[in-house]
Design an enzyme around this catalytic site. Structure first.
Site, PDB file in Angstrom:
ATOM      1  N   LYS A 157      35.427  46.410  71.813  1.00  0.00           N
ATOM      2  CA  LYS A 157      35.867  45.045  71.507  1.00  0.00           C
ATOM      3  C   LYS A 157      37.677  45.326  71.626  1.00  0.00           C
ATOM      4  CE  LYS A 157      32.215  43.459  68.136  1.00  0.00           C
ATOM      5  NZ  LYS A 157      31.829  42.940  67.204  1.00  0.00           N
ATOM      6  N   ILE A 158      38.160  46.222  71.160  1.00  0.00           N
ATOM      7  CA  ILE A 158      39.395  46.178  71.053  1.00  0.00           C
ATOM      8  C   ILE A 158      39.806  46.681  72.548  1.00  0.00           C
ATOM      9  CG2 ILE A 158      41.527  47.953  70.777  1.00  0.00           C
ATOM     10  CD1 ILE A 158      40.100  48.536  68.024  1.00  0.00           C
ATOM     11  N   PRO A 205      36.294  56.319  70.885  1.00  0.00           N
ATOM     12  CA  PRO A 205      35.933  57.206  69.486  1.00  0.00           C
ATOM     13  C   PRO A 205      36.339  58.778  69.680  1.00  0.00           C
ATOM     14  CG  PRO A 205      33.911  56.675  70.445  1.00  0.00           C
ATOM     15  CD  PRO A 205      34.787  55.861  71.365  1.00  0.00           C
ATOM     16  N   THR A 231      46.559  54.571  70.736  1.00  0.00           N
ATOM     17  CA  THR A 231      46.310  53.474  69.562  1.00  0.00           C
ATOM     18  C   THR A 231      44.678  53.983  68.962  1.00  0.00           C
ATOM     19  OG1 THR A 231      45.558  51.331  70.494  1.00  0.00           O
ATOM     20  CG2 THR A 231      48.006  51.871  70.209  1.00  0.00           C
ATOM     21  N   ARG A 233      42.689  57.586  68.154  1.00  0.00           N
ATOM     22  CA  ARG A 233      42.415  58.544  67.345  1.00  0.00           C
ATOM     23  C   ARG A 233      43.361  59.726  67.859  1.00  0.00           C
ATOM     24  NH1 ARG A 233      41.195  55.672  64.184  1.00  0.00           N
ATOM     25  NH2 ARG A 233      39.054  55.616  62.934  1.00  0.00           N
ATOM     26  N   ASP A 257      50.431  55.498  68.263  1.00  0.00           N
ATOM     27  CA  ASP A 257      50.304  55.074  66.839  1.00  0.00           C
ATOM     28  C   ASP A 257      49.332  55.924  66.035  1.00  0.00           C
ATOM     29  OD1 ASP A 257      50.589  52.730  64.919  1.00  0.00           O
ATOM     30  OD2 ASP A 257      48.465  52.313  65.365  1.00  0.00           O
ATOM     31  N   GLU A 262      48.173  63.694  61.759  1.00  0.00           N
ATOM     32  CA  GLU A 262      48.932  62.608  61.081  1.00  0.00           C
ATOM     33  C   GLU A 262      48.543  62.633  59.363  1.00  0.00           C
ATOM     34  OE1 GLU A 262      46.360  58.596  61.319  1.00  0.00           O
ATOM     35  OE2 GLU A 262      47.017  59.206  63.196  1.00  0.00           O
ATOM     36  N   HIS A 294      50.499  54.576  62.637  1.00  0.00           N
ATOM     37  CA  HIS A 294      49.100  54.106  62.596  1.00  0.00           C
ATOM     38  C   HIS A 294      49.268  52.850  61.874  1.00  0.00           C
ATOM     39  CE1 HIS A 294      44.806  55.641  62.385  1.00  0.00           C
ATOM     40  NE2 HIS A 294      44.750  54.354  62.486  1.00  0.00           N
TER      41      HIS A 294
END
Length: 328
Positions: A157-158, A205, A231, A233, A257, A262, A294
């Site tokens: 979707k992104i 993913p 943006t 993982r 991001d 992190e 993030h």
């Protein structure tokens, strides 16, 4: 069933969204903890029958065994990714895992484009110059996204939201995704995408197969001066390989991001601390690297959807209903 939820990694900016969704929900009681969930803080879940966690909380086998001892029956992820959860351990201890599979994909896609444009047109540097009355344009040269080839790795979707935006720029969009269907883009294999793209954006993913998929070998296949945006993982990208590619100028622009370590940095004010992560310090020392902490998801709309879907998942579990967003 009365559901008591321990919400870890609580941030003030989430409170209003969750409070609005929990209004009149008398069967759900939410207790917030600023601490992240890990082996040391898992004891805070004692007395609760569910925990709610975010992207950098640790929900490995050790933590799940502790949760099981405290009779926790459900893990509510307020994010889409679930790579931080040991699903096998959760299943072994009969703990349900639910996630937020999609929330305002446009939020992340738009942030991705913001990184692209900022790196390209150097608006962050221009802003600082103007504040110092420096109106020199040297060093601020950019390029048109129009007719550039932009590769998207992972087109859920992104990724699709990003495709729609890039089509508006008149870019030539390549997509590498085993589940991609025909659309306003060209489907290709990974090697083709790496070799032909002027800009590469990651939207897949994190799995065993995708861990460090952008490594030294991948950079060899890319164009000289390529732009890379992540943006998704952090661990999709080998940070040390990025440093090497930046030094040789193979990587002309890097927008992050997310970062593979992190959890030790993001979501906290660390301005008074001494940076201990030498790799991160080296990355941000390059003038053509832009890092945000993030915040790709961080819009009013996305926060509202995350809270609503998380609360809906909790309601389904408390009512012993089929779980719409269960991770199996």
């Amino acid at each position: 069933m009365q559901l008591t939820i321990a919400l870890f990694s609580s941030q003030k900016y989430e409170h209003a969204s969750f409070d609005a969704c929990l209004n009149n929900q008398t069967r759900i009681k939410l207790t917030r903890f600023e601490q992240p969930l890990d082996a040391k803080t898992a004891i805070l879940s004692q007395g609760f029958n569910a925990v709610c966690v975010f992207v950098n909380d640790v929900v490995d086998r050790t933590v799940i065994e502790q949760l099981a001892q405290f009779n926790v029956k459900c893990i509510l992820l307020r994010c889409a990714g679930f790579n931080n959860v040991d699903l096998a351990a959760a299943k072994a201890h009969n703990i349900k895992v639910c996630r937020v599979p999609a929330y305002s994909p446009e939020a992340v896609a738009e942030h991705c484009v913001a990184l692209m444009l900022t790196l390209n047109r150097k608006t962050h540097k221009a802003y600082n110059r103007i504040r110092e009355d420096n109106f020199d344009l040297n060093g601020l040269l950019g390029f048109n996204l129009f007719k550039k080839t932009i590769g998207i790795i992972g087109c859920g979707k992104i990724g699709l939201a990003l495709v729609n935006i890039l089509n508006g720029f008149g870019a030539n969009v390549l997509v590498c995704d085993p589940y991609a269907v025909s659309g306003n883009y060209t489907i290709c294999d990974l090697d083709t995408l790496l070799s032909q793209s002027d800009v590469i954006s990651l939207h897949c993913p994190l799995t065993e197969q995708t861990h460090h998929m952008i490594n030294e070998q991948a950079f060899v296949k890319m164009k000289q001066g390529v732009m890379l945006i992540n943006t998704s993982r952090g661990a999709l990208v080998d940070s040390k390989a990025c440093i090497g590619a930046l030094k040789t100028k193979k990587l002309g622009y890097l927008g992050l991001d997310v970062y593979e370590q992190e959890s030790e940095l993001f979501f906290k004010n660390r301005s008074d601390e001494i940076m201990q992560d030498d790799v991160f310090s080296r990355l941000v020392s390059f003038p053509n690297v832009l890092v945000t902490g993030h915040q790709g998801f961080f819009t009013k709309e996305a926060l509202s959807e995350i809270a609503q879907i998380t609360v809906n998942n909790a309601i389904e579990f408390s009512n012993n209903q089929p779980l719409s967003n269960e991770v199996k």
